[in-house]
Design an enzyme around this catalytic site. Structure first.
Site, PDB file in Angstrom:
ATOM      1  N   GLU A 165      44.617  -1.490  -2.294  1.00 49.25           N
ATOM      2  CA  GLU A 165      44.645  -0.088  -1.856  1.00 49.25           C
ATOM      3  C   GLU A 165      44.188   0.923  -2.913  1.00 49.25           C
ATOM      4  OE1 GLU A 165      47.886   1.291   0.419  1.00 49.25           O
ATOM      5  OE2 GLU A 165      48.114  -0.561   1.542  1.00 49.25           O
ATOM      6  N   GLU A 349      48.488  -6.644   4.704  1.00 50.49           N
ATOM      7  CA  GLU A 349      49.840  -6.067   4.750  1.00 50.49           C
ATOM      8  C   GLU A 349      50.030  -5.319   6.045  1.00 50.49           C
ATOM      9  OE1 GLU A 349      50.985  -3.399   1.583  1.00 50.49           O
ATOM     10  OE2 GLU A 349      50.169  -4.739   0.062  1.00 50.49           O
TER      11      GLU A 349
HETATM   12  C1  GCO Z   1      51.099  -0.191  -0.299  1.00 49.63           C
HETATM   13  C2  GCO Z   1      51.363  -1.306  -1.179  1.00 49.63           C
HETATM   14  C3  GCO Z   1      52.723  -1.903  -1.084  1.00 49.63           C
HETATM   15  C4  GCO Z   1      53.793  -1.061  -0.476  1.00 49.63           C
HETATM   16  C5  GCO Z   1      53.788  -1.129   1.022  1.00 49.63           C
HETATM   17  C6  GCO Z   1      54.857  -0.319   1.707  1.00 49.63           C
HETATM   18  O1  GCO Z   1      50.413  -0.377   0.669  1.00 49.63           O
HETATM   19  O2  GCO Z   1      51.561   0.902  -0.538  1.00 49.63           O
HETATM   20  O3  GCO Z   1      50.397  -2.277  -1.091  1.00 49.63           O
HETATM   21  O4  GCO Z   1      52.951  -2.136  -2.421  1.00 49.63           O
HETATM   22  O5  GCO Z   1      55.048  -1.423  -0.914  1.00 49.63           O
HETATM   23  O6  GCO Z   1      52.571  -0.667   1.485  1.00 49.63           O
HETATM   24  O7  GCO Z   1      54.656   1.034   1.434  1.00 49.63           O
END
Ligand code: GCO
Length: 440
Positions: A165, A349
């Site tokens: 990200e 994710e």
């Molecule tokens: C993000 C990260 C994660 C976070 C998850 C929840 O996308 O921010 O990759 O580390 O913990 O997304 O916010």
């Protein structure tokens, strides 16, 4: 819910080093930008940090056993750069290598495929002192680091995610100052975006040249295009769309920045950069949680753009993020329309935060997580049926962990972690649900 996904669909779960490992001062690890950010008053809501986190560093055996018992075949985790190269570059820390090497061995012994994120936000602080992502030299620093890791682990690991990200690192970390390293302003924002885009393009080529069989991608946020959402402010919406999506996907897929951003990026773009950034990755990792609304704000915002209010009637998780699987579907089909289906997507994710705790019998019955996951996985299935090329899905997260500026209150895990009781792990109902759902 029946699992009608193809037999070779990749099911997994994700974590990240700083969010779970703890042991920040052990075995030669140096400080990362997140250690320093957490030390500064007011940055983390509950004043916490990743000093202990889930103590995963000392519980690899237990955590791999938990993965195995859930039948999880793919585990995504990240490497802490300051454990491997405490000076950012130069001398390698053998104890850092040993920790990850042992983790990889344990996973493989249990038939779990590792997916390694090279960078999930924990830049060595010593490199931040040299300008971090705002300094173009980071291309060389990153290359050195990535080669050390892939030399050590690459004969056992096939799947690599270069960055996690970059939108968050740039917008929250370099534009607004809400995340480490806490920088603000348009110049910091633009430099960090461009350098992250360059790192992805360069590292894909370098690593692919090293081993053509590796499966190499990078992970990005994919948020609903706010210009299409109920938001009425079209100027701000178009910028928000750039911040979260287009400033990364347009250069990657088309070799150009979005037209409204091109002039702003000019001072950072050198000859040949856009050609380097435009890359056919082996897969594009996409991550989705929430839809973001935009409004004009020329004081607090970046390019006059700040977060807007989401419509009140949207159902939310316990941390106020919208439950909108239809928006997830929309993001995926929109991505297809914008960029085509040549490069497969992997959802690296997706997940939700609920405050469920153990009941009197010690059971954590997180029924709301199960229904969230069912609805979002259905959206993935609908997108596939409509022609979107999606190869895998990873739940965020395997266990509750340190949620950056939000501290420990948001609980995203399939496994409950009792931070007051020696980080005791308790699988939640969703853990068993996921086990049964992905069983082949
Ligand atoms: C993000 C990260 C994660 C976070 C998850 C929840 O996308 O921010 O990759 O580390 O913990 O997304 O916010």
């Amino acid at each position: 819910m029946n699992n009608n996904f193809p037999k070779d669909f990749i099911w997994g779960t994700s974590t990240a080093a700083y969010q779970i490992e703890g042991a920040v001062n052990e075995d030669g690890r140096s400080k990362s930008v997140w250690d320093v950010f957490c030390e500064q008053d007011g940055n983390i809501i509950d004043g916490s940090s990743g000093i202990v986190a889930c103590d995963h560093y000392h519980r690899v055996d237990e955590d791999v056993a938990l993965l195995k018992n859930a039948g999880i075949k793919n585990y995504r985790f990240s490497i802490s750069w300051p454990r491997i190269l405490p000076n950012g570059i130069g001398k390698v820390n053998p104890k850092g290598i040993k920790f990850y090497s042992n983790l990889v061995d344990k996973l493989l012994e249990n038939n779990i495929t590792p997916w390694i994120t090279l960078y999930h936000w924990d830049l060595p602080q010593c490199l931040q002192q040299k300008g971090g992502w705002c300094n173009r030299e980071i291309l060389d620093w990153f290359s050195e680091y990535a080669h050390v890791v892939t030399d050590a682990l690459g004969y056992r690991v096939n799947n690599w995610i270069i960055l996690n990200e970059p939108s968050v690192v740039s917008f929250l970390g370099h534009g607004l100052g809400f995340h480490a390293p806490g920088l603000k302003g348009e110049d910091n924002y633009l430099a960090s975006v461009h350098h992250q885009n360059l790192v992805i393009g360069r590292m894909y080529r370098e690593l692919k040249a090293k081993n053509a069989n590796w499966n190499i991608g990078s992970s990005y946020t994919l948020l609903d295009n706010p210009a299409d959402a109920s938001c009425k402010d079209n100027r701000a919406s178009a910028y928000m769309d750039c911040f979260w999506n287009r400033n990364f996907f347009d250069p990657l897929m088309k070799g150009e920045y979005p037209s409204i951003m091109q002039d702003a990026f000019k001072p950072w773009v050198q000859d040949g950069d856009m050609e380097l950034i435009k890359t056919d990755l082996d897969f594009v990792g996409v991550q989705h949680y929430n839809s973001i609304y935009a409004k004009d704000d020329f004081e607090k915002g970046l390019f006059g753009t700040f977060f807007g209010e989401k419509p009140k009637d949207i159902p939310t998780t316990d941390i106020g993020w919208g439950i909108m699987p239809q928006d997830f579907y929309h993001c995926l089909s929109d991505f297809n329309q914008r960029y085509g289906d040549k490069i497969p997507l992997v959802i690296t994710e997706n997940g939700c935060a609920y405050y469920d705790k153990p009941d009197d019998n010690g059971k954590v019955d997180d029924a709301r997580r199960i229904s969230f996951l069912e609805s979002y996985i259905s959206a993935v299935s609908d997108a596939i049926n409509d022609g979107v090329n999606i190869k895998g899905y990873f739940v965020w997260s395997f266990m509750d962990n340190f949620e950056w500026s939000e501290g420990y209150a948001p609980r995203f895990g399939l496994v409950y972690v009792d931070y007051d009781n020696d980080c005791k792990r308790t699988p939640k109902s969703s853990y068993y649900w996921y086990r049964d759902f992905i069983k082949v």
